[in-house]
Design a protein around this motif. Structure first.
Motif, mmCIF file in Angstrom:
data_model
loop_
_atom_site.group_PDB
_atom_site.id
_atom_site.type_symbol
_atom_site.label_atom_id
_atom_site.label_comp_id
_atom_site.label_asym_id
_atom_site.label_seq_id
_atom_site.Cartn_x
_atom_site.Cartn_y
_atom_site.Cartn_z
ATOM 1 N N GLY A 161 83.681 78.046 49.647
ATOM 2 C CA GLY A 161 84.503 77.064 48.602
ATOM 3 C C GLY A 161 85.930 76.406 49.203
ATOM 4 O O GLY A 161 86.057 76.746 50.358
ATOM 5 N N ALA A 162 86.585 75.715 48.671
ATOM 6 C CA ALA A 162 87.857 75.266 49.245
ATOM 7 C C ALA A 162 89.066 75.532 48.468
ATOM 8 O O ALA A 162 90.319 75.613 49.445
ATOM 9 C CB ALA A 162 87.558 73.472 49.276
ATOM 10 N N TYR A 163 88.893 76.368 47.604
ATOM 11 C CA TYR A 163 89.743 76.713 47.129
ATOM 12 C C TYR A 163 91.029 77.870 48.036
ATOM 13 O O TYR A 163 92.621 77.105 48.062
ATOM 14 C CB TYR A 163 89.307 77.439 45.460
ATOM 15 C CG TYR A 163 88.806 79.055 45.471
ATOM 16 C CD1 TYR A 163 89.332 79.641 45.684
ATOM 17 C CD2 TYR A 163 87.527 78.532 46.293
ATOM 18 C CE1 TYR A 163 88.859 81.455 46.098
ATOM 19 C CE2 TYR A 163 86.909 79.662 45.947
ATOM 20 C CZ TYR A 163 87.174 81.077 46.165
ATOM 21 O OH TYR A 163 86.648 82.468 46.512
ATOM 22 N N LEU A 214 95.086 69.786 41.022
ATOM 23 C CA LEU A 214 94.760 68.839 41.694
ATOM 24 C C LEU A 214 94.159 68.010 41.283
ATOM 25 O O LEU A 214 93.504 66.852 41.760
ATOM 26 C CB LEU A 214 94.342 69.042 43.951
ATOM 27 C CG LEU A 214 94.822 69.733 43.778
ATOM 28 C CD1 LEU A 214 94.345 70.268 45.495
ATOM 29 C CD2 LEU A 214 96.418 69.159 44.457
ATOM 30 N N GLY A 215 94.014 68.366 39.818
ATOM 31 C CA GLY A 215 92.798 67.609 38.673
ATOM 32 C C GLY A 215 91.280 67.878 38.581
ATOM 33 O O GLY A 215 90.913 68.901 39.599
ATOM 34 N N GLY A 226 87.014 72.225 57.147
ATOM 35 C CA GLY A 226 85.691 72.578 57.428
ATOM 36 C C GLY A 226 85.666 71.940 55.378
ATOM 37 O O GLY A 226 84.626 72.213 55.031
ATOM 38 N N ALA A 227 86.838 72.686 54.215
ATOM 39 C CA ALA A 227 86.430 72.589 53.549
ATOM 40 C C ALA A 227 86.318 71.298 52.851
ATOM 41 O O ALA A 227 85.392 70.704 52.172
ATOM 42 C CB ALA A 227 87.380 72.694 52.656
ATOM 43 N N ILE A 228 86.642 69.789 53.822
ATOM 44 C CA ILE A 228 87.010 68.735 53.302
ATOM 45 C C ILE A 228 85.381 67.868 53.482
ATOM 46 O O ILE A 228 84.730 67.017 52.815
ATOM 47 C CB ILE A 228 88.324 67.777 53.703
ATOM 48 C CG1 ILE A 228 88.867 68.382 53.039
ATOM 49 C CG2 ILE A 228 87.576 66.371 53.877
ATOM 50 C CD1 ILE A 228 90.385 67.849 54.255
ATOM 51 N N LYS A 276 85.883 70.521 39.997
ATOM 52 C CA LYS A 276 84.608 70.389 39.635
ATOM 53 C C LYS A 276 84.582 71.066 41.662
ATOM 54 O O LYS A 276 83.279 71.823 41.855
ATOM 55 C CB LYS A 276 83.934 69.617 39.632
ATOM 56 C CG LYS A 276 84.232 69.259 37.846
ATOM 57 C CD LYS A 276 83.344 68.086 37.619
ATOM 58 C CE LYS A 276 84.243 67.888 35.573
ATOM 59 N NZ LYS A 276 82.763 66.789 35.369
ATOM 60 N N ASN A 277 85.008 70.651 42.609
ATOM 61 C CA ASN A 277 84.458 70.438 44.128
ATOM 62 C C ASN A 277 85.361 71.535 44.374
ATOM 63 O O ASN A 277 85.151 71.247 46.250
ATOM 64 C CB ASN A 277 84.262 68.939 44.791
ATOM 65 C CG ASN A 277 83.658 68.005 44.412
ATOM 66 O OD1 ASN A 277 82.310 68.709 44.077
ATOM 67 N ND2 ASN A 277 84.061 66.800 44.162
ATOM 68 N N THR A 278 85.699 72.342 43.952
ATOM 69 C CA THR A 278 86.369 74.133 44.514
ATOM 70 C C THR A 278 87.779 73.771 44.945
ATOM 71 O O THR A 278 88.456 74.653 45.605
ATOM 72 C CB THR A 278 85.737 74.338 44.938
ATOM 73 O OG1 THR A 278 85.668 74.185 46.491
ATOM 74 C CG2 THR A 278 84.367 74.948 44.374
ATOM 75 N N PHE A 279 88.274 72.357 44.964
ATOM 76 C CA PHE A 279 89.109 72.025 45.754
ATOM 77 C C PHE A 279 90.804 71.969 44.431
ATOM 78 O O PHE A 279 90.960 71.352 43.319
ATOM 79 C CB PHE A 279 89.056 70.287 46.091
ATOM 80 C CG PHE A 279 89.283 70.307 47.292
ATOM 81 C CD1 PHE A 279 89.758 69.910 48.513
ATOM 82 C CD2 PHE A 279 87.756 69.457 47.120
ATOM 83 C CE1 PHE A 279 88.990 70.347 49.439
ATOM 84 C CE2 PHE A 279 86.913 68.935 48.337
ATOM 85 C CZ PHE A 279 87.404 69.022 49.981
#
Length: 744
Positions: free
Chosen positions: A675-677, A318-319, A353-355, A324-327
């Motif tokens: 994390g969001a991954y 996703l870029g 929750g991740a967002i 860097k923000n684990t997305f």
């Protein structure tokens, strides 16, 4: 002429009787094509009985039997509806019960071997999920399906060789299912990713030696022997605590136990003509996606290099900014499979929750570095951003757990009260039931008879509990010195009451709150012991309470499954004992494989063990209170705790069309720390399932679980060769790394 007319009339009457018999048989063959063979004699006898009592009545097309007049009576406290059909006589019931295998015959050597193999596989899968994200979907469907596949394949193979193989019954299938679930259940309730791991030195160092309440004396590193001993001591108590209440919970209260009922329906369907065909197709799908998952995991390994920034697991899909923000999507078959199994609302709650956390809250708190906390702290220092991540996640978990505990207890007390105050002597109508209702009633009587046939003496359960309590009081202080014998005794005195509450609530809602009861024990014992060993004692007490409550609820689920599959209660109890004994050996051994092969419990490792740090912090919180939290952290925790309560209230009291979109706080809490991954992966799984349901809902219902289980199992199986390669210090040959372009 009159004589010929009478003969013709008699012929018509006889033909009518034969037609009724033929219609009964046609209905029987059509309805029962998918039923077990041991029920075939019921309607055959019914048809023959009706032929026997067929009287010479005037013949009318589509003649309907005139219903008899109902009689009024008074129901006694234990009365049942009277049946006058010959279908339900004692001889019939006794012969039907005799057709079912004895409880010893339901437990076979081949079943135990298959249970051990599947238990090992599912322990590995549970450990991997527990040590990575802490979300473990139900693998009961995969356990029943694979158990059916392995034994059915074995019997078919043996028969083709010309040897006799004992028929594979649904009772044996139920025993396998029970053993496997009991075995891999200990990989979760045994605390290998939570309270046991939170005692180790890595977690102690991660929090910091200078952190108030975090004492070096409260450290106990994992050891294979003491972990096996601990699991053996605490895991069997839950099985003996509620055995005398099996009749009350299953037959008198008629608790649903949705998971147990669904498992029974699944196993019953396997042992039918069409069900076996569907099971064959499901196994084929499971095998196909298991192979794909295994090959893909093997392929990913070659590019994962040395370190934590290589390979597809760190693909910035996703870029780089969102990465860097684990997305990012990390191409994990396990998490995609979890997304296929878990309900849509769970997956969406995790992403929500991740967002909130990684999209807004943590970036904002990062901008306050130097104001809210020192800017020069390390990324894993609890006095900085890391502390906010852990304690806000704890607040959500505790808020959701407390609400659901109060809710389940309230529902349980209300149901018990309604049951006890129900009027017992109301007038009821007793009537002769139609054939279909009679058949259902006969099947229920048959289940009741089978369930009560092999009795488990109350004195045996009570004696077993007392003996195990005595053993535990002697051994637990040796393993955990701060946990004194009288604290162990107090825990075991109140444990059966909590086990009953959890089992009753689980029967009503299918929601086991074992971890919540464990946290209650943790806080109580930690605060009672105080600063001199309170952390270690609290974590050990958490394990005691969690194991008893979890295994008791699992046992009642198994009793419900056995009740619906005509399996003996004694075979269910014995298979649960055998499965628990397997788990006491297999679960520590498989965990030890992870412990020796991988870096467990560090934030930069794939195996972060998120709940280890959370449980130790909760124990410290029970001893020290809130004095050492970072600035504004307590206010944030209170806000998210209240938010968890509000979200649950809205879910329960808002209209259904609104409530189904309200997120689940417990699911929201997990990405706050990890994390969001993985939330992206699970959301991909739920999108695939959503589209599949829109294209072909029936296929999605039939095969989604098999596909998801295949993805999870394939990735789990790859863990074994991956661990072996890691132990042998064989590193992947390629490091695939992604970074920004360098402008010269």
């Amino acid at each position: 002429m009159r004589k010929q007319l009478n003969q013709h009339k008699s012929i018509l009457q006889f033909t009518h009787c034969l037609t009724k018999i033929r219609r009964k048989l046609v209905v029987f063959l059509f309805r029962n094509n998918n039923r077990q063979a041991d029920q075939d004699s019921i309607l055959l006898r019914q048809a023959s009985n009706q032929a026997f009592v067929c009287q010479p009545t005037p013949f009318f097309p589509n003649n309907q039997t005139t219903p008899s007049l109902a009689t009024m009576g008074t129901e006694s406290p234990r009365s049942s509806v009277e049946i006058s059909e010959p279908l339900l006589n004692n001889t019939t019931l006794e012969s039907e019960v005799e057709a079912i295998p004895e409880w010893k015959d339901q437990i076979t050597l081949r079943g135990l071997i298959v249970s051990a193999l599947l238990g090992t596989l599912f322990c590995i899968i549970t450990h991997k999920l527990n040590l990575t994200v802490g979300i473990i979907p139900s693998l009961n469907v995969a356990a029943g399906l694979l158990g059916f596949f392995f034994v059915k394949s074995w019997t078919t193979f043996v028969n083709k060789l010309g040897f006799f193989a004992k028929p594979f019954t649904r009772q044996e299938n139920t025993v396998i299912q029970t053993c496997v679930v009991a075995c891999y259940g200990l990989a979760f309730s045994g605390g290998f990713g939570s309270y046991l791991l939170s005692m180790d030195e890595r977690t102690y160092n991660l929090i910091g030696p200078d952190y108030p309440g975090n004492r070096a004396e409260d450290v106990k590193n994992p050891g294979l022997l003491w972990m096996m001993g601990f699991i053996f001591v605490v895991s069997f108590l839950g099985l003996f605590s509620l055995v005398p209440l099996r009749k009350v919970m299953v037959m008198e209260y008629k608790l649903t136990y949705p998971s147990g009922t669904a498992t029974a329906m699944l196993i019953n369907s396997f042992h039918t003509t069409t069900g076996a065909e569907l099971a064959r197709k499901q196994v084929s799908s499971l095998g196909k996606y298991l192979s794909i998952s295994f090959v893909w995991s093997c392929f990913k390994w070659f590019f994962s290099g040395v370190g934590d920034a290589c390979g597809f697991d760190n693909f910035p899909s996703l870029g780089l900014l969102l990465y860097k923000n684990t997305f990012y999507f990390d191409f994990s078959p396990t998490y995609v499979g979890c997304g296929l199994i878990c309900p849509h609302i769970v997956n969406c709650s995790v992403l929500f929750g991740a967002i909130i956390s990684w999209g807004f809250l943590w970036p904002y708190i990062t901008t306050r570095a130097g104001d809210w906390y020192p800017a020069d702290l390390g990324s894993n220092d609890f006095k900085g951003l890391y502390g906010y991540k852990v304690f806000v996640a704890i607040a959500l978990i505790l808020g959701d757990g407390l609400y659901n505990l109060i809710k389940i207890v309230t529902i349980s007390v209300k149901a018990i009260w309604n049951n006890s105050t129900k009027q017992q002597n109301l007038p009821v109508t007793k009537e002769i039931l139609d054939s279909e209702t009679s058949e259902l009633h006969a099947e229920q009587q048959k289940r009741d008879t089978v369930f009560l046939k092999d009795n488990i003496p109350t004195w045996f359960a009570a004696s077993g509990y007392v003996v195990l309590v005595a053993i535990s009081m002697a051994t637990m202080p040796l393993i955990f010195p701060p946990l004194k014998w009288y604290l162990v005794l107090c825990s075991y005195i109140i444990a059966p009451a909590l086990a009953f509450c959890n089992s009753y609530g689980c029967g009503l809602t299918d929601w086991s709150l074992a971890s919540t009861y464990g946290k209650i024990g943790l806080f109580i014992i930690a605060s009672l012991v105080g600063t001199n060993g309170g952390v270690l004692a609290g974590l050990a007490a958490c394990g005691v309470m969690m194991s008893i409550v979890a295994t008791a609820a699992d046992l009642m689920q198994d009793f419900k499954t056995g009740y619906l599959t005509l399996s003996s209660a004694k075979s269910m109890f014995v298979s649960q004992l055998v499965g628990t004994a397997m788990g006491c050996i297999i679960a520590p051994l498989t965990f030890w494989m992870f412990w020796t092969a991988f870096e467990i419990g560090t934030p930069d490792s794939p195996y972060k063990a998120p709940y280890a740090i959370i449980y130790r912090e909760m124990a410290i919180l029970g001893v020290e209170g809130f004095s050492e939290l970072p600035q504004h952290c307590l206010a944030l925790c209170c806000g998210f705790f209240a938010a968890a309560l509000v979200l649950n209230l809205v879910r329960d009291f808002a209209p259904a069309k609104v409530a189904r979109f309200v997120p689940i706080p417990m699911a929201m809490a997990v990405p706050f720390y990890i994390g969001a991954y993985f939330a992206i992966d699970m959301f991909v799984g739920t999108v695939i399932l959503f589209v599949w349901e829109r294209i072909n809902k029936k296929d999605a219902e039939d095969y989604a679980g098999a596909v998801a289980s295949g993805l999870i199992c394939g990735d789990g199986i790859w863990t074994i060769p991956s661990a072996i390669l890691s132990i042998l210090r064989v590193d992947p040959p390629i490091c695939m790394y992604f970074g920004p372009s360098v402008v010269s």
